[in-house]
Scaffold this motif. Structure first.
Motif, mmCIF file in Angstrom:
data_model
loop_
_atom_site.group_PDB
_atom_site.id
_atom_site.type_symbol
_atom_site.label_atom_id
_atom_site.label_comp_id
_atom_site.label_asym_id
_atom_site.label_seq_id
_atom_site.Cartn_x
_atom_site.Cartn_y
_atom_site.Cartn_z
ATOM 1 N N TYR A 1 0.830 -1.204 0.000
ATOM 2 C CA TYR A 1 0.000 0.000 0.000
ATOM 3 C C TYR A 1 0.868 1.259 0.000
ATOM 4 N N LEU A 2 2.037 1.179 0.606
ATOM 5 C CA LEU A 2 2.980 2.294 0.553
ATOM 6 C C LEU A 2 3.466 2.503 -0.878
ATOM 7 N N VAL A 3 3.737 1.404 -1.580
ATOM 8 C CA VAL A 3 4.145 1.493 -2.989
ATOM 9 C C VAL A 3 3.029 2.107 -3.820
ATOM 10 N N ALA A 4 1.777 1.774 -3.474
ATOM 11 C CA ALA A 4 0.626 2.303 -4.207
ATOM 12 C C ALA A 4 0.496 3.812 -4.052
ATOM 13 N N ILE A 5 1.143 4.369 -3.037
ATOM 14 C CA ILE A 5 1.175 5.823 -2.863
ATOM 15 C C ILE A 5 2.414 6.413 -3.532
ATOM 16 N N LEU A 6 3.576 5.807 -3.264
ATOM 17 C CA LEU A 6 4.844 6.354 -3.747
ATOM 18 C C LEU A 6 4.980 6.283 -5.267
ATOM 19 N N ALA A 7 4.601 5.163 -5.863
ATOM 20 C CA ALA A 7 4.822 4.978 -7.303
ATOM 21 C C ALA A 7 4.017 5.965 -8.162
ATOM 22 N N PRO A 8 2.713 6.144 -7.911
ATOM 23 C CA PRO A 8 1.990 7.147 -8.708
ATOM 24 C C PRO A 8 2.514 8.568 -8.496
ATOM 25 N N VAL A 9 2.939 8.892 -7.264
ATOM 26 C CA VAL A 9 3.519 10.216 -7.011
ATOM 27 C C VAL A 9 4.827 10.365 -7.790
ATOM 28 N N HIS A 10 5.628 9.304 -7.813
ATOM 29 C CA HIS A 10 6.868 9.298 -8.610
ATOM 30 C C HIS A 10 6.564 9.605 -10.069
ATOM 31 N N TYR A 11 5.527 8.981 -10.603
ATOM 32 C CA TYR A 11 5.152 9.200 -12.003
ATOM 33 C C TYR A 11 4.643 10.627 -12.225
ATOM 34 N N LEU A 12 3.750 11.084 -11.347
ATOM 35 C CA LEU A 12 3.223 12.441 -11.468
ATOM 36 C C LEU A 12 4.344 13.485 -11.441
ATOM 37 N N TRP A 13 5.283 13.299 -10.530
ATOM 38 C CA TRP A 13 6.364 14.253 -10.317
ATOM 39 C C TRP A 13 7.359 14.246 -11.472
ATOM 40 N N SER A 14 7.516 13.087 -12.124
ATOM 41 C CA SER A 14 8.539 12.960 -13.165
ATOM 42 C C SER A 14 8.094 13.513 -14.509
ATOM 43 N N VAL A 15 6.772 13.613 -14.714
ATOM 44 C CA VAL A 15 6.261 14.085 -15.996
ATOM 45 C C VAL A 15 6.408 15.600 -16.084
ATOM 46 N N LYS A 16 7.084 16.041 -17.139
ATOM 47 C CA LYS A 16 7.380 17.471 -17.276
ATOM 48 C C LYS A 16 6.262 18.238 -17.987
ATOM 49 N N THR A 17 5.408 17.518 -18.711
ATOM 50 C CA THR A 17 4.329 18.174 -19.449
ATOM 51 C C THR A 17 2.987 17.815 -18.799
ATOM 52 N N LEU A 18 2.003 18.669 -19.043
ATOM 53 C CA LEU A 18 0.663 18.431 -18.507
ATOM 54 C C LEU A 18 0.010 17.300 -19.287
ATOM 55 N N SER A 19 -0.289 16.217 -18.604
ATOM 56 C CA SER A 19 -0.872 15.039 -19.252
ATOM 57 C C SER A 19 -1.859 14.383 -18.300
ATOM 58 N N PRO A 20 -2.984 13.889 -18.830
ATOM 59 C CA PRO A 20 -3.973 13.244 -17.944
ATOM 60 C C PRO A 20 -3.560 11.841 -17.509
ATOM 61 N N ARG A 21 -2.637 11.199 -18.240
ATOM 62 C CA ARG A 21 -2.306 9.807 -17.951
ATOM 63 C C ARG A 21 -1.796 9.584 -16.523
ATOM 64 N N PRO A 22 -0.831 10.378 -16.035
ATOM 65 C CA PRO A 22 -0.372 10.157 -14.651
ATOM 66 C C PRO A 22 -1.489 10.291 -13.627
ATOM 67 N N TRP A 23 -2.401 11.231 -13.878
ATOM 68 C CA TRP A 23 -3.514 11.425 -12.949
ATOM 69 C C TRP A 23 -4.464 10.235 -12.969
ATOM 70 N N LEU A 24 -4.655 9.623 -14.131
ATOM 71 C CA LEU A 24 -5.522 8.441 -14.215
ATOM 72 C C LEU A 24 -4.954 7.292 -13.382
ATOM 73 N N TYR A 25 -3.640 7.094 -13.477
ATOM 74 C CA TYR A 25 -3.007 6.046 -12.676
ATOM 75 C C TYR A 25 -3.125 6.371 -11.180
ATOM 76 N N ALA A 26 -2.917 7.634 -10.837
ATOM 77 C CA ALA A 26 -3.003 8.041 -9.436
ATOM 78 C C ALA A 26 -4.423 7.863 -8.897
ATOM 79 N N ILE A 27 -5.425 8.199 -9.706
ATOM 80 C CA ILE A 27 -6.825 8.055 -9.290
ATOM 81 C C ILE A 27 -7.182 6.579 -9.108
#
Length: 200
Positions: free
Chosen positions: A156-182
């Motif tokens: 469950y900790l990975v389920a928090i850290l990994a999507p945040v890692h993806y959101l933070w790493s994306v330099k452009t505005l994209s809905p895909r990271p948010w979909l994974y996070a949601i």
């Protein structure tokens, strides 16, 4: 609804192995055929990272699906999906180290992980997955007893850290990271009562 049999679970496991293996074959074929963009290193990093996230969400989805569909034997595929998540996460880390930094720059990898917070989140996620993979076998479960489940709750900790890692790493505005996070947030909310017990 008829319940799945052990034979059907075995067939499902084979299909899941193919789900994990075929994208790797596609990745190797694309690399040989020059199907990537002008920055193939980034393409490989993104592809391997997304595959790891997909298998992470798949791992988290097994228990809710087993409960909703009243198919208790589905739990037997959870470890398999989790190991594929770890495999793709390892490929993601290796692709960053070997293709972005270079094989001789292990020290640079360490400094990068410290200086860039999103990389810190990524390596923490991988470290937890490594620990869970090493203790995923039945002999470890028997030896650890109740502590095994406590340890594996760290998914469950990975389920928090990994999507945040993806959101933070994306330099452009994209809905895909948010979909994974949601999706990760929904799967965590499903376990609200369990998480509440885990964090009293």
């Amino acid at each position: 609804m008829m319940r799945l049999t052990l034979k059907q679970i075995t067939v499902l496991k084979i299909l899941l192995h193919l789900t994990g293996l075929l994208p790797l074959l596609w990745l190797l074929f694309s690399l040989r055929s020059g199907a990537f963009s002008a920055d193939p290193a980034k393409d490989i990093q993104h592809f391997t990272g997304l595959m790891a996230l997909k298998f992470l969400l798949g791992t988290l989805a097994v228990s809710p699906l087993a409960r909703l569909l009243k198919q208790p034997l589905l739990i037997r595929v959870r470890r398999l999906v989790g190991l594929w998540c770890f495999s793709w996460a390892s490929l993601h880390l290796l692709s960053y180290w070997l293709l972005e930094l270079g094989i001789n720059n292990l020290a640079l990898l360490g400094s990068e992980l410290i200086s860039r917070p999103y990389l810190t989140f990524g390596i923490l996620s991988w470290s937890v997955l490594l620990l869970l993979a090493l203790t995923s076998l039945q002999w470890a479960q028997r030896r650890m007893g109740k502590n095994w489940q406590r340890l594996h709750n760290f998914i469950y900790l990975v389920a928090i850290l990994a999507p945040v890692h993806y959101l933070w790493s994306v330099k452009t505005l994209s809905p895909r990271p948010w979909l994974y996070a949601i999706c990760a947030a929904i799967l965590l909310l499903w376990r609200y009562k369990k998480l509440k017990r885990w964090f009293p």
